[in-house]
Design a protein around this motif. Structure first.
Motif, PDB file in Angstrom:
ATOM      1  N   GLU A  74     -10.691   3.234 -16.742  1.00  0.00           N
ATOM      2  CA  GLU A  74     -10.250   4.619 -16.634  1.00  0.00           C
ATOM      3  C   GLU A  74      -8.729   4.712 -16.622  1.00  0.00           C
ATOM      4  N   HIS A  75      -8.199   5.703 -17.314  1.00  0.00           N
ATOM      5  CA  HIS A  75      -6.761   5.923 -17.309  1.00  0.00           C
ATOM      6  C   HIS A  75      -6.331   6.400 -15.926  1.00  0.00           C
ATOM      7  N   PRO A  76      -5.198   5.928 -15.416  1.00  0.00           N
ATOM      8  CA  PRO A  76      -4.752   6.376 -14.093  1.00  0.00           C
ATOM      9  C   PRO A  76      -4.636   7.892 -13.968  1.00  0.00           C
ATOM     10  N   GLN A  77      -4.299   8.574 -15.078  1.00  0.00           N
ATOM     11  CA  GLN A  77      -4.190  10.032 -14.998  1.00  0.00           C
ATOM     12  C   GLN A  77      -5.555  10.681 -14.772  1.00  0.00           C
ATOM     13  N   LEU A  78      -6.604  10.088 -15.354  1.00  0.00           N
ATOM     14  CA  LEU A  78      -7.945  10.593 -15.109  1.00  0.00           C
ATOM     15  C   LEU A  78      -8.343  10.357 -13.657  1.00  0.00           C
ATOM     16  N   VAL A  79      -8.016   9.185 -13.145  1.00  0.00           N
ATOM     17  CA  VAL A  79      -8.272   8.882 -11.735  1.00  0.00           C
ATOM     18  C   VAL A  79      -7.575   9.912 -10.852  1.00  0.00           C
ATOM     19  N   ALA A  80      -6.312  10.207 -11.169  1.00  0.00           N
ATOM     20  CA  ALA A  80      -5.539  11.171 -10.384  1.00  0.00           C
ATOM     21  C   ALA A  80      -6.169  12.561 -10.444  1.00  0.00           C
ATOM     22  N   GLU A  81      -6.639  12.959 -11.621  1.00  0.00           N
ATOM     23  CA  GLU A  81      -7.284  14.263 -11.759  1.00  0.00           C
ATOM     24  C   GLU A  81      -8.526  14.355 -10.874  1.00  0.00           C
ATOM     25  N   THR A 138     -15.651  -9.593 -15.007  1.00  0.00           N
ATOM     26  CA  THR A 138     -14.889  -9.805 -13.773  1.00  0.00           C
ATOM     27  C   THR A 138     -13.455  -9.314 -13.890  1.00  0.00           C
ATOM     28  N   ASP A 139     -12.752  -9.732 -14.913  1.00  0.00           N
ATOM     29  CA  ASP A 139     -11.349  -9.334 -15.057  1.00  0.00           C
ATOM     30  C   ASP A 139     -11.214  -7.826 -15.262  1.00  0.00           C
ATOM     31  N   ILE A 140     -12.174  -7.228 -15.959  1.00  0.00           N
ATOM     32  CA  ILE A 140     -12.130  -5.785 -16.167  1.00  0.00           C
ATOM     33  C   ILE A 140     -12.397  -5.049 -14.851  1.00  0.00           C
ATOM     34  N   ALA A 141     -13.247  -5.598 -14.002  1.00  0.00           N
ATOM     35  CA  ALA A 141     -13.491  -4.976 -12.698  1.00  0.00           C
ATOM     36  C   ALA A 141     -12.189  -4.841 -11.914  1.00  0.00           C
ATOM     37  N   TYR A 142     -11.377  -5.894 -11.926  1.00  0.00           N
ATOM     38  CA  TYR A 142     -10.113  -5.818 -11.200  1.00  0.00           C
ATOM     39  C   TYR A 142      -9.091  -4.957 -11.927  1.00  0.00           C
ATOM     40  N   ALA A 143      -9.184  -4.874 -13.252  1.00  0.00           N
ATOM     41  CA  ALA A 143      -8.328  -3.946 -13.995  1.00  0.00           C
ATOM     42  C   ALA A 143      -8.665  -2.505 -13.616  1.00  0.00           C
ATOM     43  N   LYS A 144      -9.945  -2.229 -13.409  1.00  0.00           N
ATOM     44  CA  LYS A 144     -10.354  -0.903 -12.958  1.00  0.00           C
ATOM     45  C   LYS A 144      -9.783  -0.615 -11.569  1.00  0.00           C
ATOM     46  N   LEU A 145      -9.809  -1.607 -10.670  1.00  0.00           N
ATOM     47  CA  LEU A 145      -9.259  -1.403  -9.334  1.00  0.00           C
ATOM     48  C   LEU A 145      -7.747  -1.175  -9.393  1.00  0.00           C
ATOM     49  N   ALA A 146      -7.069  -1.857 -10.304  1.00  0.00           N
ATOM     50  CA  ALA A 146      -5.630  -1.648 -10.459  1.00  0.00           C
ATOM     51  C   ALA A 146      -5.341  -0.240 -10.976  1.00  0.00           C
ATOM     52  N   ILE A 152     -13.971  12.106   6.174  1.00  0.00           N
ATOM     53  CA  ILE A 152     -13.032  11.646   5.139  1.00  0.00           C
ATOM     54  C   ILE A 152     -13.838  11.360   3.883  1.00  0.00           C
ATOM     55  N   LEU A 153     -13.435  11.946   2.769  1.00  0.00           N
ATOM     56  CA  LEU A 153     -14.161  11.812   1.516  1.00  0.00           C
ATOM     57  C   LEU A 153     -13.593  10.664   0.687  1.00  0.00           C
ATOM     58  N   ILE A 154     -14.485   9.816   0.187  1.00  0.00           N
ATOM     59  CA  ILE A 154     -14.081   8.687  -0.663  1.00  0.00           C
ATOM     60  C   ILE A 154     -14.870   8.779  -1.961  1.00  0.00           C
ATOM     61  N   PRO A 155     -14.458   9.683  -2.858  1.00  0.00           N
ATOM     62  CA  PRO A 155     -15.185   9.830  -4.124  1.00  0.00           C
ATOM     63  C   PRO A 155     -15.014   8.601  -5.009  1.00  0.00           C
ATOM     64  N   GLY A 156     -16.076   8.287  -5.742  1.00  0.00           N
ATOM     65  CA  GLY A 156     -15.984   7.215  -6.726  1.00  0.00           C
ATOM     66  C   GLY A 156     -15.301   7.748  -7.970  1.00  0.00           C
ATOM     67  N   VAL A 157     -14.095   7.314  -8.209  1.00  0.00           N
ATOM     68  CA  VAL A 157     -13.320   7.849  -9.333  1.00  0.00           C
ATOM     69  C   VAL A 157     -13.120   6.813 -10.442  1.00  0.00           C
ATOM     70  N   VAL A 158     -13.781   5.656 -10.305  1.00  0.00           N
ATOM     71  CA  VAL A 158     -13.938   4.721 -11.423  1.00  0.00           C
ATOM     72  C   VAL A 158     -15.407   4.311 -11.472  1.00  0.00           C
ATOM     73  N   LEU A 199      -7.281   2.267 -10.474  1.00  0.00           N
ATOM     74  CA  LEU A 199      -7.615   3.107  -9.334  1.00  0.00           C
ATOM     75  C   LEU A 199      -6.406   3.269  -8.415  1.00  0.00           C
ATOM     76  N   ALA A 200      -5.725   2.167  -8.136  1.00  0.00           N
ATOM     77  CA  ALA A 200      -4.550   2.209  -7.272  1.00  0.00           C
ATOM     78  C   ALA A 200      -3.420   3.010  -7.912  1.00  0.00           C
ATOM     79  N   GLU A 201      -3.227   2.820  -9.197  1.00  0.00           N
ATOM     80  CA  GLU A 201      -2.167   3.554  -9.888  1.00  0.00           C
ATOM     81  C   GLU A 201      -2.481   5.052  -9.900  1.00  0.00           C
ATOM     82  N   GLY A 202      -3.730   5.386 -10.136  1.00  0.00           N
ATOM     83  CA  GLY A 202      -4.119   6.788 -10.140  1.00  0.00           C
ATOM     84  C   GLY A 202      -3.993   7.435  -8.785  1.00  0.00           C
ATOM     85  N   ALA A 203      -4.306   6.676  -7.720  1.00  0.00           N
ATOM     86  CA  ALA A 203      -4.152   7.205  -6.363  1.00  0.00           C
ATOM     87  C   ALA A 203      -2.695   7.518  -6.064  1.00  0.00           C
ATOM     88  N   ALA A 204      -1.789   6.670  -6.539  1.00  0.00           N
ATOM     89  CA  ALA A 204      -0.359   6.921  -6.343  1.00  0.00           C
ATOM     90  C   ALA A 204       0.086   8.174  -7.097  1.00  0.00           C
TER      91      ALA A 204
END
Length: 377
Positions: free
Chosen positions: A316-323, A356-364, A302-308, A366-371
């Motif tokens: 990162e924009h969610p669309q970039l994450v999705a790409e 710190t807050d930006i780290a969690y914004a990146k994770l958010a 199972i591949l888990i690429p770092g996309v942020v 990431l989740a939006e882009g995965a969707a």
């Protein structure tokens, strides 16, 4: 449709109260152990909540209690003492002005890197069991269904805590593998996913082995994987993740070994889940290695690429994450892809480039882009 699971590499920014306790222990100052334990419990709970709120499916404890992802072993195993000279990565040596600027601006973490000066023996699993209990309590409290816990690989320990006791590096690796085996099994037996941090499979090429050829380095990397796989011999690979990277620092990275060179080494790890960098500007193009050599990827991987990215405060924009995710979905299918980060956000206590807050914004994001990526399949 089933979603693409969201995770990350493990470490997250620590609150100042945590850092203060960790460095009191690091400096061997007196501190209240009960206060330390309570601080870690509360901090892990808060860290798990922030991950869940951001949309992370497979959470960690943020490596809250550890001074760093590799050197924490000096606190849990005998045989380590003193300190060692720092060896800057080869790419930073090529740009001494930038290296000096990093040092002057506090851009390098301050912590001890003791040598192996005696027999490496576990002090017991007490500290690990506290970490496990904190993570599981945080997951139960905040509704996280899956969790993973980081552990240092034998190879990365040998990179940062170098040997001056055993007769050879190979012998040292073998001892480390035997010593760490119980730690790995304790994590899995607790119902968590085990993540092995293995930057030694890439970063060590330009930190410790810069005088070798790529072919010579690959032989060493295979030795590291053999030691790791020995330590994992009694664990189901489906419960194991391996993370490879070229160093979680902003720098030129012009001496990094190519992914194509270490690709076969990564595929031989006894882990079903593989985490690797694809946002790093020096390696973002190397998704094509996975495309062009897809037949060499075992069917169970199972591949888990770092996309942020974890070295800048761009979100990162969610669309970039999705790409970025879609590239890998097209290679192995959506069921064999998870969304991850390039590296950890807090690989060393009290040190990290990302707010710190930006780290969690990146994770958010990431989740939006995965969707977005899953809906496009």
């Amino acid at each position: 449709m089933k979603k693409i699971p969201v995770t990350h590499v493990g470490s997250l920014p620590r609150r100042q109260s945590v850092v203060d306790y960790i460095f009191a222990r690091e400096r061997e100052e007196e501190f209240d152990q009960a206060g330390f334990d309570d601080c870690m419990t509360r901090a892990v709970s808060a860290t798990v909540k922030r991950q869940v709120d951001a949309g992370v499916d497979i959470v960690s404890d943020g490596e809250t209690s550890k001074i760093s992802y590799a050197t924490y072993v000096k606190d849990r195993y005998t045989g380590f003492s003193g300190d060692s000279e720092r060896n800057a990565p080869a790419d930073l040596k090529l740009f001494p002005g930038f290296l000096e600027r990093l040092a002057n601006e506090g851009g390098t973490p301050q912590y001890a890197r003791p040598m192996c000066t005696g027999e490496v023996v576990s002090k017991g699993q007490g500290e690990l069991e506290k970490d496990i209990a904190n993570l599981k309590a945080g997951m139960a409290e905040h509704g996280a269904e899956a969790g993973f816990m980081n552990a240092a690989s034998p190879g990365v320990i040998s990179l940062f805590l170098q040997n001056s006791f055993y007769p050879s590096r190979e012998r040292y690796l073998g001892v480390l593998a035997d010593a760490m085996k119980a730690e790995y099994e304790t994590i899995v037996d607790a119902g968590l996913i085990l993540q092995l941090d293995c930057p030694d499979l890439a970063l060590s090429r330009h930190m410790l082995f810069s005088d070798l050829s790529d072919a010579e380095f690959v032989k060493i990397a295979h030795q590291h994987v053999e030691a790791l796989n020995h330590a994992l011999s009694d664990i189901d690979p489906a419960r194991v993740r391996v993370h490879i990277c070229w160093g979680n620092y902003e720098g030129p990275h012009v001496c990094d070994v190519d992914m194509a060179t270490v690709f076969p080494v990564l595929m031989k790890t006894r882990a079903q889940h593989l985490l690797f960098e694809t946002s790093n500007p020096r390696h973002a193009h190397e998704w094509t290695v996975f495309r062009d050599r897809s037949r060499e990827i075992p069917d169970d991987k199972i591949l888990i690429p770092g996309v942020v990215d974890t070295t800048t405060n761009f979100v990162e924009h969610p669309q970039l994450v999705a790409e970025r995710l879609t590239r890998f979905v097209n290679i192995v299918g959506a069921e064999r892809v998870q969304a991850g980060s390039d590296c950890g956000f807090g690989t060393f206590a009290g040190f990290g480039a990302v707010d710190t807050d930006i780290a969690y914004a990146k994770l958010a994001s990431l989740a939006e882009g995965a969707a977005l990526a899953r809906s496009a399949v």
